[in-house]
Design an enzyme around this catalytic site. Sequence first.
Site, PDB file in Angstrom:
ATOM      1  N   GLY A 194       0.502   2.546   7.917  1.00  0.00           N
ATOM      2  CA  GLY A 194       0.699   1.753   9.141  1.00  0.00           C
ATOM      3  C   GLY A 194       1.354   0.417   8.672  1.00  0.00           C
TER       4      GLY A 194
ATOM      5  N   GLY B 213       1.169  -1.032   0.006  1.00  0.00           N
ATOM      6  CA  GLY B 213      -0.025   0.200   0.111  1.00  0.00           C
ATOM      7  C   GLY B 213       0.899   1.123   0.210  1.00  0.00           C
ATOM      8  N   PRO B 214       0.274   2.431  -0.160  1.00  0.00           N
ATOM      9  CG  PRO B 214      -1.317   4.027   0.098  1.00  0.00           C
ATOM     10  CD  PRO B 214      -1.455   2.716   0.016  1.00  0.00           C
TER      11      PRO B 214
ATOM     12  CB  THR C 236       6.853  -0.170   9.065  1.00  0.00           C
ATOM     13  OG1 THR C 236       7.067  -0.132   7.578  1.00  0.00           O
ATOM     14  CG2 THR C 236       7.941  -0.406   9.911  1.00  0.00           C
TER      15      THR C 236
ATOM     16  CE  LYS D  51      -6.647   4.437 -10.628  1.00  0.00           C
ATOM     17  NZ  LYS D  51      -6.641   3.713 -11.754  1.00  0.00           N
TER      18      LYS D  51
ATOM     19  CB  SER E  80      -5.797   3.799 -15.293  1.00  0.00           C
ATOM     20  OG  SER E  80      -4.905   4.811 -14.887  1.00  0.00           O
TER      21      SER E  80
END
Length: 875
Positions: free
Chosen positions: A445, A440-441, A447, A806, A763
């Site tokens: 959370g 994920g970005p 780590t 998105k 996309s």
Amino acid sequence: MSKCRYIFVLADSTQIWFCFSVRYIIFFIYLNECISLAQPLNNVYFEIMFSNKNSIIRFGNDEDSIDESPEFLPLFSKQEEDESNKMDVPDELPVLAIKNTVLFPGVIFPITVGRDKSIKLIKDANKKDNIIAVVSQKNSNVEDPTIDDLNKIGTLAKIIKVMRMPDGTTTVIIQGKRRVILGDFVAEEPYFRAKVTSLTDELFKGEKDKEYKAIIDSIKDISYNIINLAPNIPSEASIAIKNIDSSVFLVHFVASNMNISVHEKQEVLELLNPKKRSEKILEHITKELQMLELKDQIQNRVRTDIDKQQREYFLQQQIRAIQEELGGDTPDKEIQNLREKGESKSWKKDIKDHFNKELDRLQRVNPASPDYSVGLNYVQLLLDLPWDSYTTDNFDLLNAKKVLDEDHFGLDKVKKRILEYLAVLKLKGDLKSPIICLYGPPGVGKTSLGKSISRALNRKYIRMSLGGLHDESEIRGHRKTYIGAMPGRIIQNLKKSGSSNPVFVLDEIDKLGRDFRGDPSSALLEALDPEQNTSFYDNYLELDYDLSKVLFVATANSLDSIQPALLDRMEIIDINGYSLEEKIEIAKKYLIPKQRKAHGLKGPQFKITDNAIETIIEQYTRESGVRGLDKKIASVARFTAQLVASESSFKKVLSVDDVCEILGPEKMEPELYENNLTAGVVTGLAWSPMGGSVLFVESTLTKGKGELKVTGQLGDVMKESVSLAHSFLKAHADYIDLDPAIFDFWNVHIHFPAGSIPKDGPSAGITVLTSLASLFTQRKVRNKMAMTGEITLRGKVLPVGGIKEKILAAKRAGITDIIICEQNKKDILDIPKDFLKGLNFIYVKNMFEVLDHALLDEKVKNPINVSVLVNEIKK
């Protein structure tokens, strides 16, 4: 000069030098290169007597049995050299074949005769004039040479003495006189006889030639240096060289005793130009001097090392004695302590045997040696590793759920997966740990989730950052043969944790590098494969280590850069960004208490209203995670802490105005939907490792020849999407009531704003198509609408990724309607309903449906008449 007497014993591996000169005799005999030796001359005594004019050599088995009838040997002076050059050479001579050396004119040499032919030849010659021809063999390994095995150029020699040695062999002392060349052989039995012709040196200036004189002086100087460096050459040999008055004989004398091959000596003998001959000799003895100097340097260095080791050994013994006197641990005691610790370990048999073997090897190493510390570190590592040491898992599922909920808001997928793993482990009692990859970005959370998992399972926590790691040895370790070798970081961290079943977080696994030092991602394949990691091999450890109980948790911002084989071994769990409402809750439950504690503030002293938190999120941060939000809250907390510390008045509850005053002007331009008043401007949705964002597509027309121009720092895939949309629109222009000829008279320029940011991916396909359709028809696009989807040349709309991010970006921008591929419907159903409030989704299968939903019948204000050029041409 008075007579002086030397007695030598000639034994195996002994090299005694005898050189003939005007005043002295010193003979060169190398036992390992002696001519025609049938067996070594062992324990034979030589007595040499030097006088002013004559020299005597006598032989015997011991000093008392030396022959009392001395034999005077002739000297080879300058005068005798001239006489030898003038002496008559018989037309026919017996030929003695020798091996392992070459006889030079003027040189006296002892030869041990062993062949029957040679013995017969010596006896017959000794009865006559003692004159023979001596020729070397081409191949010294031939025991019975033929005519073809002999060189053509040899030396006319005189037999000086024939002796019957105590061991039964016959030794002949011969002296070379001048060069001869062999002609036709007249007999082969009982020995070789051949016609001979003398060879005379070429005429040259001789001693008047300054260059020749310099060469001779150099030969002398180098010879002195060789005598000084060679340990087997007595220093008296330099006296003989100094007293040689014939430069030609000096060259022959040195050539005869050089440590070069028979072939090279034969080449020197065949040179008839004395100057060239001396140059050749100078070249050879220079090489020999360099070799001796190198050997001397090596011997000195080795002698120094040995002296140093001996000194260190004695010092170590003294230290050991002092330690024993003071009661300290000696190396033997230290090894004994290690052995006792090893006995107390519950190891497998192979590990225990390996440990004891290493200890035995260490006990044989000098404690002062560098190898001792290497071996000591290795056995210490074996002791410190938690081979069969495991922590006890906490199987309380309710407690685990409580811990996970306390540390993180949301993340239901991950929490569910951990609880499933714990439940199976509780029921089965033994389970291979899965390899989880949290994808994920940044800032969501990933780590910190690993630490929560370790707390929920009551396991040790290890975090290893892989970002920028290039060296494969960091994973697998270095071999012990390298200086500074150490185990890989996996083994090192297990040693620190003291447990073989920790939660091991592999942070930023997508940032692994690859270069000439190896590929760390390939090295991780074994560690992250549940079927293989029961026997993980570390190069330094040299033993298999069981990693199957380790719970590996990898984190990644992007899956594209992860090696496919490595990606296949991991269970991917998507962690998407947070909505505005989630961020507010995270700030209230986690971030504000965290910063309050970090800055020494009490609960009532630092509070922020919900509206203020929302302002920070929307106006000062733009991210999928909450890391930037945490930093802004920290800035506000520092401002409050300063006021509290200075005992100034401060507000305990901060409002929107207070936060804006503290943080300053707005840092982020809000991503807001603009309007639909301009033809060709359409809102798309994009994804990046930093999260979702709104992407505007702008297009415009200029009169021209139908050219297509694209700008905005785009990748190849995105450029292809633009080309596909343009081609599809041209092919289906009649669907939106366009004359296909229009495209030949208008140039199209498509631009993607934020040109400094690289963009790529498929996309934006339907967004580009809608932009072009709106541009050529001058129709408005539906208000507050965004879209994302890939297109094909046949007009199909394909699904894309990053839907949740998105959608979050669309909500931030005030979008209400979103067009996506029908196959992405499953992604929408997987998103919590709170995220979808206020959004209307339009699912499409092809580009015709996209155009039907996106374009309004209403045209923009002041539309361009795109058909005017076509009409004019038709008229």
